[in-house]
Scaffold this motif. Structure first.
Motif, PDB file in Angstrom:
ATOM      1  N   THR A  13      65.130   2.513 -12.663  1.00  0.00           N
ATOM      2  CA  THR A  13      63.977   1.842 -13.268  1.00  0.00           C
ATOM      3  C   THR A  13      62.711   2.691 -13.181  1.00  0.00           C
ATOM      4  O   THR A  13      61.692   2.319 -13.740  1.00  0.00           O
ATOM      5  N   SER A  14      62.771   3.842 -12.489  1.00  0.00           N
ATOM      6  CA  SER A  14      61.586   4.700 -12.371  1.00  0.00           C
ATOM      7  C   SER A  14      61.397   5.535 -13.637  1.00  0.00           C
ATOM      8  O   SER A  14      62.267   5.621 -14.493  1.00  0.00           O
ATOM      9  N   SER A  15      60.258   6.174 -13.722  1.00  0.00           N
ATOM     10  CA  SER A  15      59.939   6.972 -14.907  1.00  0.00           C
ATOM     11  C   SER A  15      60.750   8.262 -14.936  1.00  0.00           C
ATOM     12  O   SER A  15      61.339   8.673 -13.938  1.00  0.00           O
ATOM     13  N   LEU A  16      60.758   8.915 -16.074  1.00  0.00           N
ATOM     14  CA  LEU A  16      61.484  10.162 -16.255  1.00  0.00           C
ATOM     15  C   LEU A  16      60.912  11.261 -15.362  1.00  0.00           C
ATOM     16  O   LEU A  16      61.661  12.073 -14.806  1.00  0.00           O
ATOM     17  N   VAL A  17      59.620  11.266 -15.200  1.00  0.00           N
ATOM     18  CA  VAL A  17      58.981  12.279 -14.349  1.00  0.00           C
ATOM     19  C   VAL A  17      59.444  12.127 -12.911  1.00  0.00           C
ATOM     20  O   VAL A  17      59.761  13.114 -12.236  1.00  0.00           O
ATOM     21  N   THR A  18      59.523  10.908 -12.438  1.00  0.00           N
ATOM     22  CA  THR A  18      59.981  10.663 -11.076  1.00  0.00           C
ATOM     23  C   THR A  18      61.426  11.106 -10.905  1.00  0.00           C
ATOM     24  O   THR A  18      61.778  11.731  -9.900  1.00  0.00           O
ATOM     25  N   LYS A  19      62.259  10.819 -11.873  1.00  0.00           N
ATOM     26  CA  LYS A  19      63.662  11.247 -11.808  1.00  0.00           C
ATOM     27  C   LYS A  19      63.759  12.771 -11.784  1.00  0.00           C
ATOM     28  O   LYS A  19      64.546  13.336 -11.023  1.00  0.00           O
ATOM     29  N   LEU A  20      62.952  13.413 -12.606  1.00  0.00           N
ATOM     30  CA  LEU A  20      62.953  14.871 -12.649  1.00  0.00           C
ATOM     31  C   LEU A  20      62.485  15.455 -11.313  1.00  0.00           C
ATOM     32  O   LEU A  20      63.082  16.409 -10.804  1.00  0.00           O
ATOM     33  N   LEU A  21      61.457  14.875 -10.728  1.00  0.00           N
ATOM     34  CA  LEU A  21      60.971  15.351  -9.433  1.00  0.00           C
ATOM     35  C   LEU A  21      61.989  15.139  -8.325  1.00  0.00           C
ATOM     36  O   LEU A  21      62.155  15.993  -7.450  1.00  0.00           O
ATOM     37  N   ILE A  22      62.684  14.018  -8.357  1.00  0.00           N
ATOM     38  CA  ILE A  22      63.732  13.754  -7.356  1.00  0.00           C
ATOM     39  C   ILE A  22      64.859  14.765  -7.504  1.00  0.00           C
ATOM     40  O   ILE A  22      65.354  15.324  -6.515  1.00  0.00           O
ATOM     41  N   PHE A  23      65.264  15.049  -8.751  1.00  0.00           N
ATOM     42  CA  PHE A  23      66.323  16.025  -8.992  1.00  0.00           C
ATOM     43  C   PHE A  23      65.891  17.410  -8.511  1.00  0.00           C
ATOM     44  O   PHE A  23      66.659  18.108  -7.836  1.00  0.00           O
ATOM     45  N   LEU A  24      64.677  17.813  -8.847  1.00  0.00           N
ATOM     46  CA  LEU A  24      64.196  19.131  -8.442  1.00  0.00           C
ATOM     47  C   LEU A  24      64.063  19.249  -6.929  1.00  0.00           C
ATOM     48  O   LEU A  24      64.386  20.287  -6.354  1.00  0.00           O
ATOM     49  N   SER A  25      63.589  18.200  -6.287  1.00  0.00           N
ATOM     50  CA  SER A  25      63.459  18.264  -4.831  1.00  0.00           C
ATOM     51  C   SER A  25      64.831  18.336  -4.157  1.00  0.00           C
ATOM     52  O   SER A  25      64.994  19.029  -3.155  1.00  0.00           O
ATOM     53  N   ALA A  26      65.821  17.655  -4.711  1.00  0.00           N
ATOM     54  CA  ALA A  26      67.177  17.745  -4.155  1.00  0.00           C
ATOM     55  C   ALA A  26      67.757  19.135  -4.386  1.00  0.00           C
ATOM     56  O   ALA A  26      68.473  19.667  -3.538  1.00  0.00           O
ATOM     57  N   PHE A  27      67.446  19.748  -5.532  1.00  0.00           N
ATOM     58  CA  PHE A  27      67.952  21.081  -5.845  1.00  0.00           C
ATOM     59  C   PHE A  27      67.275  22.138  -4.979  1.00  0.00           C
ATOM     60  O   PHE A  27      67.916  23.066  -4.503  1.00  0.00           O
ATOM     61  N   PHE A  28      65.961  21.992  -4.760  1.00  0.00           N
ATOM     62  CA  PHE A  28      65.209  22.990  -4.010  1.00  0.00           C
ATOM     63  C   PHE A  28      65.225  22.766  -2.497  1.00  0.00           C
ATOM     64  O   PHE A  28      64.737  23.610  -1.750  1.00  0.00           O
ATOM     65  N   ALA A  29      65.774  21.672  -2.032  1.00  0.00           N
ATOM     66  CA  ALA A  29      65.748  21.372  -0.597  1.00  0.00           C
ATOM     67  C   ALA A  29      66.327  22.482   0.272  1.00  0.00           C
ATOM     68  O   ALA A  29      65.708  22.874   1.258  1.00  0.00           O
ATOM     69  N   PRO A  30      67.478  23.066  -0.063  1.00  0.00           N
ATOM     70  CA  PRO A  30      68.023  24.111   0.811  1.00  0.00           C
ATOM     71  C   PRO A  30      67.260  25.427   0.739  1.00  0.00           C
ATOM     72  O   PRO A  30      67.373  26.261   1.623  1.00  0.00           O
ATOM     73  N   ILE A  31      66.501  25.637  -0.312  1.00  0.00           N
ATOM     74  CA  ILE A  31      65.839  26.929  -0.504  1.00  0.00           C
ATOM     75  C   ILE A  31      64.329  26.828  -0.420  1.00  0.00           C
ATOM     76  O   ILE A  31      63.624  27.797  -0.688  1.00  0.00           O
ATOM     77  N   TRP A  32      63.833  25.686  -0.059  1.00  0.00           N
ATOM     78  CA  TRP A  32      62.401  25.405  -0.084  1.00  0.00           C
ATOM     79  C   TRP A  32      61.592  26.428   0.705  1.00  0.00           C
ATOM     80  O   TRP A  32      60.549  26.893   0.252  1.00  0.00           O
ATOM     81  N   GLU A  33      62.043  26.796   1.872  1.00  0.00           N
ATOM     82  CA  GLU A  33      61.300  27.694   2.757  1.00  0.00           C
ATOM     83  C   GLU A  33      61.064  29.066   2.110  1.00  0.00           C
ATOM     84  O   GLU A  33      59.937  29.557   2.072  1.00  0.00           O
ATOM     85  N   LEU A  34      62.100  29.685   1.585  1.00  0.00           N
ATOM     86  CA  LEU A  34      61.950  31.000   0.969  1.00  0.00           C
ATOM     87  C   LEU A  34      61.177  30.936  -0.346  1.00  0.00           C
ATOM     88  O   LEU A  34      60.414  31.840  -0.665  1.00  0.00           O
ATOM     89  N   TYR A  35      61.361  29.865  -1.100  1.00  0.00           N
ATOM     90  CA  TYR A  35      60.632  29.706  -2.359  1.00  0.00           C
ATOM     91  C   TYR A  35      59.136  29.558  -2.100  1.00  0.00           C
ATOM     92  O   TYR A  35      58.319  30.195  -2.772  1.00  0.00           O
ATOM     93  N   ILE A  36      58.772  28.752  -1.136  1.00  0.00           N
ATOM     94  CA  ILE A  36      57.359  28.572  -0.787  1.00  0.00           C
ATOM     95  C   ILE A  36      56.787  29.881  -0.252  1.00  0.00           C
ATOM     96  O   ILE A  36      55.649  30.251  -0.579  1.00  0.00           O
TER      97      ILE A  36
END
Length: 147
Positions: A13-36
Protein backbone atom coordinates in the motif's frame (compact mmCIF):
# COMPACT_ATOMS: atom_id res chain seq x y z
CA UNK A 1 2.47 -13.62 12.21
CA UNK A 2 0.48 -10.43 12.64
CA UNK A 3 3.68 -8.34 12.26
CA UNK A 4 4.59 -10.05 8.98
CA UNK A 5 1.07 -9.52 7.69
CA UNK A 6 1.20 -5.83 8.62
CA UNK A 7 4.62 -5.35 6.97
CA UNK A 8 3.44 -7.12 3.82
CA UNK A 9 0.29 -4.98 3.73
CA UNK A 10 2.26 -1.75 4.31
CA UNK A 11 4.69 -2.63 1.53
CA UNK A 12 1.97 -3.07 -1.08
CA UNK A 13 0.00 0.00 0.00
CA UNK A 14 3.06 2.31 0.12
CA UNK A 15 4.11 4.59 -2.70
CA UNK A 16 6.38 3.56 -5.56
CA UNK A 17 9.19 5.72 -4.22
CA UNK A 18 9.07 3.95 -0.88
CA UNK A 19 9.15 0.55 -2.58
CA UNK A 20 12.11 1.64 -4.68
CA UNK A 21 13.97 2.91 -1.61
CA UNK A 22 13.29 -0.33 0.29
CA UNK A 23 14.57 -2.37 -2.67
CA UNK A 24 17.69 -0.23 -3.02
CA UNK A 25 18.45 -0.33 0.69
CA UNK A 26 18.13 -4.13 0.68
CA UNK A 27 20.41 -4.33 -2.37
CA UNK A 28 23.02 -1.94 -0.95
CA UNK A 29 22.97 -3.29 2.62
CA UNK A 30 25.96 -5.65 2.21
CA UNK A 31 28.04 -3.07 0.36
CA UNK A 32 26.96 0.10 2.12
CA UNK A 33 30.27 0.70 3.91
CA UNK A 34 32.50 0.64 0.81
CA UNK A 35 29.97 2.57 -1.30
CA UNK A 36 29.73 5.35 1.28
CA UNK A 37 33.54 5.42 1.57
CA UNK A 38 33.85 5.78 -2.21
CA UNK A 39 31.28 8.59 -2.31
CA UNK A 40 32.93 10.29 0.67
CA UNK A 41 36.39 10.23 -0.93
CA UNK A 42 34.99 11.49 -4.24
CA UNK A 43 33.24 14.34 -2.42
CA UNK A 44 36.38 15.25 -0.46
CA UNK A 45 38.41 15.31 -3.69
CA UNK A 46 35.79 17.56 -5.29
CA UNK A 47 35.71 19.90 -2.28
CA UNK A 48 39.50 20.17 -2.31
CA UNK A 49 39.52 20.93 -6.05
CA UNK A 50 36.78 23.52 -5.58
CA UNK A 51 38.66 25.05 -2.64
CA UNK A 52 41.85 25.33 -4.71
CA UNK A 53 39.91 26.77 -7.64
CA UNK A 54 38.21 29.34 -5.41
CA UNK A 55 41.38 30.57 -3.74
CA UNK A 56 43.42 30.62 -6.93
CA UNK A 57 40.69 32.67 -8.60
CA UNK A 58 40.96 30.57 -11.71
CA UNK A 59 40.08 32.78 -14.64
CA UNK A 60 40.76 30.19 -17.31
CA UNK A 61 38.09 27.72 -16.17
CA UNK A 62 34.60 27.92 -14.78
CA UNK A 63 33.46 25.99 -11.72
CA UNK A 64 31.45 23.73 -14.04
CA UNK A 65 34.72 22.30 -15.37
CA UNK A 66 35.39 21.07 -11.84
CA UNK A 67 31.80 20.10 -11.01
CA UNK A 68 31.07 18.16 -14.20
CA UNK A 69 33.74 15.45 -13.62
CA UNK A 70 32.50 15.11 -10.03
CA UNK A 71 28.91 14.48 -11.14
CA UNK A 72 30.07 12.06 -13.83
CA UNK A 73 32.21 10.20 -11.26
CA UNK A 74 29.25 9.89 -8.87
CA UNK A 75 27.04 8.47 -11.60
CA UNK A 76 29.63 6.08 -13.00
CA UNK A 77 30.82 4.90 -9.58
CA UNK A 78 27.20 4.20 -8.61
CA UNK A 79 26.67 2.20 -11.80
CA UNK A 80 29.92 0.34 -11.14
CA UNK A 81 28.84 -0.54 -7.60
CA UNK A 82 25.43 -1.77 -8.77
CA UNK A 83 26.84 -3.87 -11.61
CA UNK A 84 29.66 -5.43 -9.60
CA UNK A 85 27.34 -6.17 -6.68
CA UNK A 86 24.84 -7.80 -9.04
CA UNK A 87 27.59 -9.95 -10.59
CA UNK A 88 28.85 -10.85 -7.11
CA UNK A 89 25.37 -11.82 -5.88
CA UNK A 90 24.11 -13.68 -8.92
CA UNK A 91 27.14 -15.15 -10.63
CA UNK A 92 30.03 -15.56 -8.22
CA UNK A 93 28.10 -15.87 -4.93
CA UNK A 94 30.49 -16.40 -2.01
CA UNK A 95 33.28 -18.16 -3.91
CA UNK A 96 35.39 -15.03 -4.34
CA UNK A 97 34.94 -11.45 -3.12
CA UNK A 98 35.24 -9.69 -6.47
CA UNK A 99 33.25 -6.70 -5.20
CA UNK A 100 35.89 -5.70 -2.65
CA UNK A 101 38.66 -6.17 -5.21
CA UNK A 102 36.98 -4.07 -7.91
CA UNK A 103 35.78 -1.28 -5.60
CA UNK A 104 39.24 -1.02 -4.01
CA UNK A 105 40.58 0.35 -7.31
CA UNK A 106 38.49 3.58 -7.42
CA UNK A 107 38.85 4.00 -3.65
CA UNK A 108 42.64 3.91 -3.97
CA UNK A 109 42.44 6.19 -7.02
CA UNK A 110 40.39 8.81 -5.16
CA UNK A 111 42.77 8.59 -2.19
CA UNK A 112 45.72 9.17 -4.53
CA UNK A 113 43.90 12.16 -6.03
CA UNK A 114 43.49 13.69 -2.58
CA UNK A 115 47.13 13.02 -1.73
CA UNK A 116 48.25 14.53 -5.06
CA UNK A 117 46.27 17.70 -4.35
CA UNK A 118 47.80 17.98 -0.89
CA UNK A 119 51.28 17.38 -2.30
CA UNK A 120 50.80 19.95 -5.05
CA UNK A 121 49.77 22.76 -2.72
CA UNK A 122 51.79 22.00 0.40
CA UNK A 123 55.02 20.77 -1.16
CA UNK A 124 55.18 17.76 1.16
CA UNK A 125 55.98 14.62 -0.82
CA UNK A 126 53.65 12.23 0.99
CA UNK A 127 53.74 9.41 -1.56
CA UNK A 128 57.54 9.40 -1.76
CA UNK A 129 57.85 9.28 2.03
CA UNK A 130 55.21 6.54 2.33
CA UNK A 131 56.95 4.55 -0.40
CA UNK A 132 60.29 4.91 1.45
CA UNK A 133 58.72 3.77 4.73
CA UNK A 134 57.08 0.82 2.99
CA UNK A 135 60.35 -0.18 1.30
CA UNK A 136 62.18 -0.01 4.64
CA UNK A 137 59.48 -2.04 6.35
CA UNK A 138 59.44 -4.69 3.60
CA UNK A 139 63.22 -5.00 3.58
CA UNK A 140 63.22 -5.48 7.36
CA UNK A 141 60.66 -8.30 7.01
CA UNK A 142 62.68 -10.27 4.47
CA UNK A 143 64.59 -13.22 5.93
CA UNK A 144 68.34 -12.69 6.30
CA UNK A 145 70.60 -14.84 4.16
CA UNK A 146 73.20 -16.81 6.04
CA UNK A 147 76.55 -16.38 4.38
Amino acid sequence: MELAKELFNNFFTSSLVTKLLIFLSAFFAPIWELYILLLFLTSIDYCMDLFVWFFNRCKTCKHWQITQPFIIKLILYSVLVIVVQAVQNHLIKNDFQIFRLIIAIPIISETMGIIATVERYTGVKILDKARGYLDNWLSSKQPKKDE
